[in-house]
Design a protein around this motif. Sequence first.
Motif, PDB file in Angstrom:
ATOM      1  N   LYS A  13       0.846  -1.134  -0.029  1.00 15.82           N
ATOM      2  CA  LYS A  13      -0.020   0.217  -0.135  1.00 15.82           C
ATOM      3  C   LYS A  13       0.845   1.401  -0.069  1.00 15.82           C
ATOM      4  CE  LYS A  13      -3.687  -2.196   2.253  1.00 15.82           C
ATOM      5  NZ  LYS A  13      -4.541  -2.200   3.667  1.00 15.82           N
ATOM      6  N   GLU A  14       0.361   2.278  -0.642  1.00  9.19           N
ATOM      7  CA  GLU A  14       1.119   3.253  -0.798  1.00  9.19           C
ATOM      8  C   GLU A  14       1.573   4.107   0.304  1.00  9.19           C
ATOM      9  OE1 GLU A  14       0.062   7.330  -3.199  1.00  9.19           O
ATOM     10  OE2 GLU A  14       0.032   5.683  -4.603  1.00  9.19           O
ATOM     11  N   LYS A  15       0.351   4.210   1.095  1.00 11.84           N
ATOM     12  CA  LYS A  15       0.416   4.812   2.599  1.00 11.84           C
ATOM     13  C   LYS A  15       1.330   4.067   3.292  1.00 11.84           C
ATOM     14  CE  LYS A  15      -2.913   5.218   6.271  1.00 11.84           C
ATOM     15  NZ  LYS A  15      -4.216   4.954   6.899  1.00 11.84           N
ATOM     16  N   ASP A  16       1.802   2.774   3.453  1.00  9.79           N
ATOM     17  CA  ASP A  16       2.695   2.005   4.181  1.00  9.79           C
ATOM     18  C   ASP A  16       3.939   2.628   3.699  1.00  9.79           C
ATOM     19  OD1 ASP A  16       0.690   0.846   5.457  1.00  9.79           O
ATOM     20  OD2 ASP A  16       1.033  -0.916   4.210  1.00  9.79           O
ATOM     21  N   PHE A  17       4.284   2.913   2.507  1.00 10.08           N
ATOM     22  CA  PHE A  17       5.637   3.417   2.092  1.00 10.08           C
ATOM     23  C   PHE A  17       5.779   4.792   2.760  1.00 10.08           C
ATOM     24  CE2 PHE A  17       8.047   5.914  -0.889  1.00 10.08           C
ATOM     25  CZ  PHE A  17       9.240   5.326  -0.981  1.00 10.08           C
ATOM     26  N   GLU A  18       4.792   5.460   2.389  1.00 10.08           N
ATOM     27  CA  GLU A  18       4.908   6.992   2.695  1.00 10.08           C
ATOM     28  C   GLU A  18       5.039   7.115   4.355  1.00 10.08           C
ATOM     29  OE1 GLU A  18       1.597   9.612   1.728  1.00 10.08           O
ATOM     30  OE2 GLU A  18       1.400   8.415  -0.124  1.00 10.08           O
ATOM     31  N   LYS A  19       4.655   6.330   5.097  1.00 10.49           N
ATOM     32  CA  LYS A  19       4.754   6.300   6.467  1.00 10.49           C
ATOM     33  C   LYS A  19       6.046   5.733   6.985  1.00 10.49           C
ATOM     34  CE  LYS A  19       0.124   6.195   8.697  1.00 10.49           C
ATOM     35  NZ  LYS A  19      -0.971   5.132   9.324  1.00 10.49           N
ATOM     36  N   SER A  20       6.551   4.586   6.531  1.00  9.09           N
ATOM     37  CA  SER A  20       7.739   3.830   6.890  1.00  9.09           C
ATOM     38  C   SER A  20       8.960   4.191   6.359  1.00  9.09           C
ATOM     39  CB  SER A  20       7.708   2.374   6.732  1.00  9.09           C
ATOM     40  OG  SER A  20       6.525   1.643   7.032  1.00  9.09           O
TER      41      SER A  20
ATOM     42  N   VAL B 163       8.563   9.594   5.107  1.00  7.85           N
ATOM     43  CA  VAL B 163       8.091  10.208   6.447  1.00  7.85           C
ATOM     44  C   VAL B 163       9.273  10.046   7.660  1.00  7.85           C
ATOM     45  CG1 VAL B 163       6.753  10.907   8.556  1.00  7.85           C
ATOM     46  CG2 VAL B 163       5.536  10.535   6.278  1.00  7.85           C
ATOM     47  N   GLU B 164       9.560   8.654   7.712  1.00  5.53           N
ATOM     48  CA  GLU B 164      10.544   8.138   8.511  1.00  5.53           C
ATOM     49  C   GLU B 164      11.828   8.765   8.287  1.00  5.53           C
ATOM     50  OE1 GLU B 164      12.378   4.111   9.893  1.00  5.53           O
ATOM     51  OE2 GLU B 164      10.217   4.392  10.223  1.00  5.53           O
ATOM     52  N   SER B 165      12.410   8.855   6.971  1.00  2.77           N
ATOM     53  CA  SER B 165      13.527   9.373   6.401  1.00  2.77           C
ATOM     54  C   SER B 165      13.652  10.853   6.400  1.00  2.77           C
ATOM     55  CB  SER B 165      13.828   8.902   5.091  1.00  2.77           C
ATOM     56  OG  SER B 165      13.782   7.429   4.813  1.00  2.77           O
ATOM     57  N   ALA B 166      12.461  11.236   6.178  1.00  5.38           N
ATOM     58  CA  ALA B 166      12.479  13.043   6.212  1.00  5.38           C
ATOM     59  C   ALA B 166      12.731  13.525   7.453  1.00  5.38           C
ATOM     60  CB  ALA B 166      11.238  13.585   5.486  1.00  5.38           C
ATOM     61  N   TRP B 167      11.835  12.833   8.417  1.00  7.20           N
ATOM     62  CA  TRP B 167      11.853  13.374   9.770  1.00  7.20           C
ATOM     63  C   TRP B 167      13.450  12.953  10.501  1.00  7.20           C
ATOM     64  CZ3 TRP B 167       8.471  16.581  11.504  1.00  7.20           C
ATOM     65  CH2 TRP B 167       8.424  16.860  13.121  1.00  7.20           C
ATOM     66  N   LYS B 168      13.860  11.910  10.148  1.00 10.44           N
ATOM     67  CA  LYS B 168      15.356  11.627  10.559  1.00 10.44           C
ATOM     68  C   LYS B 168      16.358  12.544   9.975  1.00 10.44           C
ATOM     69  CE  LYS B 168      18.245   7.677  11.201  1.00 10.44           C
ATOM     70  NZ  LYS B 168      18.849   6.315  10.801  1.00 10.44           N
ATOM     71  N   LEU B 169      16.212  13.087   8.792  1.00 13.20           N
ATOM     72  CA  LEU B 169      17.083  14.043   8.184  1.00 13.20           C
ATOM     73  C   LEU B 169      17.030  15.344   8.922  1.00 13.20           C
ATOM     74  CD1 LEU B 169      17.060  13.293   4.440  1.00 13.20           C
ATOM     75  CD2 LEU B 169      19.107  13.521   5.928  1.00 13.20           C
ATOM     76  N   SER B 170      15.708  15.748   9.121  1.00 11.97           N
ATOM     77  CA  SER B 170      15.240  16.968   9.708  1.00 11.97           C
ATOM     78  C   SER B 170      15.761  17.073  11.238  1.00 11.97           C
ATOM     79  CB  SER B 170      13.833  17.326   9.672  1.00 11.97           C
ATOM     80  OG  SER B 170      13.322  18.455  10.239  1.00 11.97           O
ATOM     81  N   ARG B 171      15.790  15.746  11.603  1.00 10.11           N
ATOM     82  CA  ARG B 171      16.383  16.061  13.311  1.00 10.11           C
ATOM     83  C   ARG B 171      18.053  16.220  13.168  1.00 10.11           C
ATOM     84  NH1 ARG B 171      15.113  10.985  14.108  1.00 10.11           N
ATOM     85  NH2 ARG B 171      13.223  11.442  15.513  1.00 10.11           N
ATOM     86  N   ALA B 172      18.491  15.800  12.088  1.00 10.14           N
ATOM     87  CA  ALA B 172      20.006  15.902  11.996  1.00 10.14           C
ATOM     88  C   ALA B 172      20.419  17.338  11.418  1.00 10.14           C
ATOM     89  CB  ALA B 172      20.698  14.843  10.904  1.00 10.14           C
ATOM     90  N   HIS B 173      19.417  18.109  10.593  1.00 13.12           N
ATOM     91  CA  HIS B 173      19.558  19.217  10.341  1.00 13.12           C
ATOM     92  C   HIS B 173      18.172  20.164  10.573  1.00 13.12           C
ATOM     93  CE1 HIS B 173      22.846  17.766   7.716  1.00 13.12           C
ATOM     94  NE2 HIS B 173      22.074  16.791   7.530  1.00 13.12           N
ATOM     95  N   PRO B 174      17.875  20.557  11.717  1.00 10.82           N
ATOM     96  CA  PRO B 174      16.721  21.383  12.051  1.00 10.82           C
ATOM     97  C   PRO B 174      16.414  22.686  11.557  1.00 10.82           C
ATOM     98  CG  PRO B 174      18.652  21.505  14.004  1.00 10.82           C
ATOM     99  CD  PRO B 174      19.192  20.393  12.747  1.00 10.82           C
ATOM    100  N   GLU B 175      17.227  22.987  10.614  1.00 13.87           N
ATOM    101  CA  GLU B 175      17.015  24.126   9.954  1.00 13.87           C
ATOM    102  C   GLU B 175      15.993  24.002   8.914  1.00 13.87           C
ATOM    103  OE1 GLU B 175      20.862  22.405   8.188  1.00 13.87           O
ATOM    104  OE2 GLU B 175      19.931  22.795  10.173  1.00 13.87           O
ATOM    105  N   ILE B 176      15.807  22.737   8.469  1.00 18.55           N
ATOM    106  CA  ILE B 176      14.683  22.157   7.675  1.00 18.55           C
ATOM    107  C   ILE B 176      13.716  21.819   8.178  1.00 18.55           C
ATOM    108  CG2 ILE B 176      14.428  20.563   5.718  1.00 18.55           C
ATOM    109  CD1 ILE B 176      16.484  22.318   4.893  1.00 18.55           C
ATOM    110  N   HIS B 177      12.447  22.447   7.961  1.00 18.21           N
ATOM    111  CA  HIS B 177      11.121  21.905   8.803  1.00 18.21           C
ATOM    112  C   HIS B 177      10.422  21.051   7.705  1.00 18.21           C
ATOM    113  CE1 HIS B 177      10.503  25.052  11.830  1.00 18.21           C
ATOM    114  NE2 HIS B 177      11.665  25.331  11.426  1.00 18.21           N
ATOM    115  N   VAL B 178      10.091  19.974   8.225  1.00 20.22           N
ATOM    116  CA  VAL B 178       9.174  18.914   7.417  1.00 20.22           C
ATOM    117  C   VAL B 178       7.713  18.868   7.737  1.00 20.22           C
ATOM    118  CG1 VAL B 178       9.068  16.389   6.889  1.00 20.22           C
ATOM    119  CG2 VAL B 178      11.444  17.446   6.999  1.00 20.22           C
ATOM    120  N   PHE B 179       6.925  18.797   6.865  1.00 17.67           N
ATOM    121  CA  PHE B 179       5.450  18.893   7.265  1.00 17.67           C
ATOM    122  C   PHE B 179       4.736  17.679   6.596  1.00 17.67           C
ATOM    123  CE2 PHE B 179       7.141  23.214   6.475  1.00 17.67           C
ATOM    124  CZ  PHE B 179       6.570  23.641   7.660  1.00 17.67           C
ATOM    125  N   THR B 180       4.172  16.860   7.295  1.00 15.72           N
ATOM    126  CA  THR B 180       3.503  15.752   6.977  1.00 15.72           C
ATOM    127  C   THR B 180       2.323  15.367   7.359  1.00 15.72           C
ATOM    128  OG1 THR B 180       4.411  14.459   9.183  1.00 15.72           O
ATOM    129  CG2 THR B 180       5.947  14.597   7.391  1.00 15.72           C
TER     130      THR B 180
END
Length: 186
Positions: free
Chosen positions: A25-32, A35-52
């Motif tokens: 399911k597309e939704k499973d990919f989006e979540k796992s 979103v997980e990859s973008a959020w992890k990158l944002s944690r390492a680079h807080p100057e980037i705001h991610v909206f999910t």
Amino acid sequence: MNIHGFARELRLKIGATKLTRRFEKEKDFEKSVLVESAWKLSRAHPEIHVFTHPWGRKAECKPTCQAAERFSDRVEGCKECWTSSKEFSVAQAFGMRHNFDLTARDRSGRRLVVEVKWLQLKTNRSPNGEFQRFIGQCTLAAAANDVVIGVCGLWGQRVKKLETHERAIEKILRTMSVHLIVLREA
């Protein structure tokens, strides 16, 4: 890090994903993955705001979305953040608003959006219309944002191998700052 560096890192993480039945399911990919990859990158680079997408969550950033400068004050899937991201990431055309699956913004206001689409290949029919719609969504996104990542998951097998054509369309799309990632069923 600026939005282009963030996009490059996110493309590497997404592109390394094996498309298995876990992501049917597309939704499973989006979540796992997305979103997980973008959020992890944002944690390492807080100057980037991610909206999910909130996916039904109720938690919100503290004290407010606008004041949540520290990463620890941000909430993944904050409904207020997701709603406010529409003000700057939505492509408006012909009286319609076109939304995308994930948005990110750097400190200078440059924006990235990601669109994910799963397509089913069949032996007697290719998903031409669905693929054209996906490419259209990505080009609309490019009209309103600085960088676009289009993730296309192909399920099933193709009789024809047209990698030369794929490289040609990817090259054209890159001139519009659209980066296409094609994932094939493992």
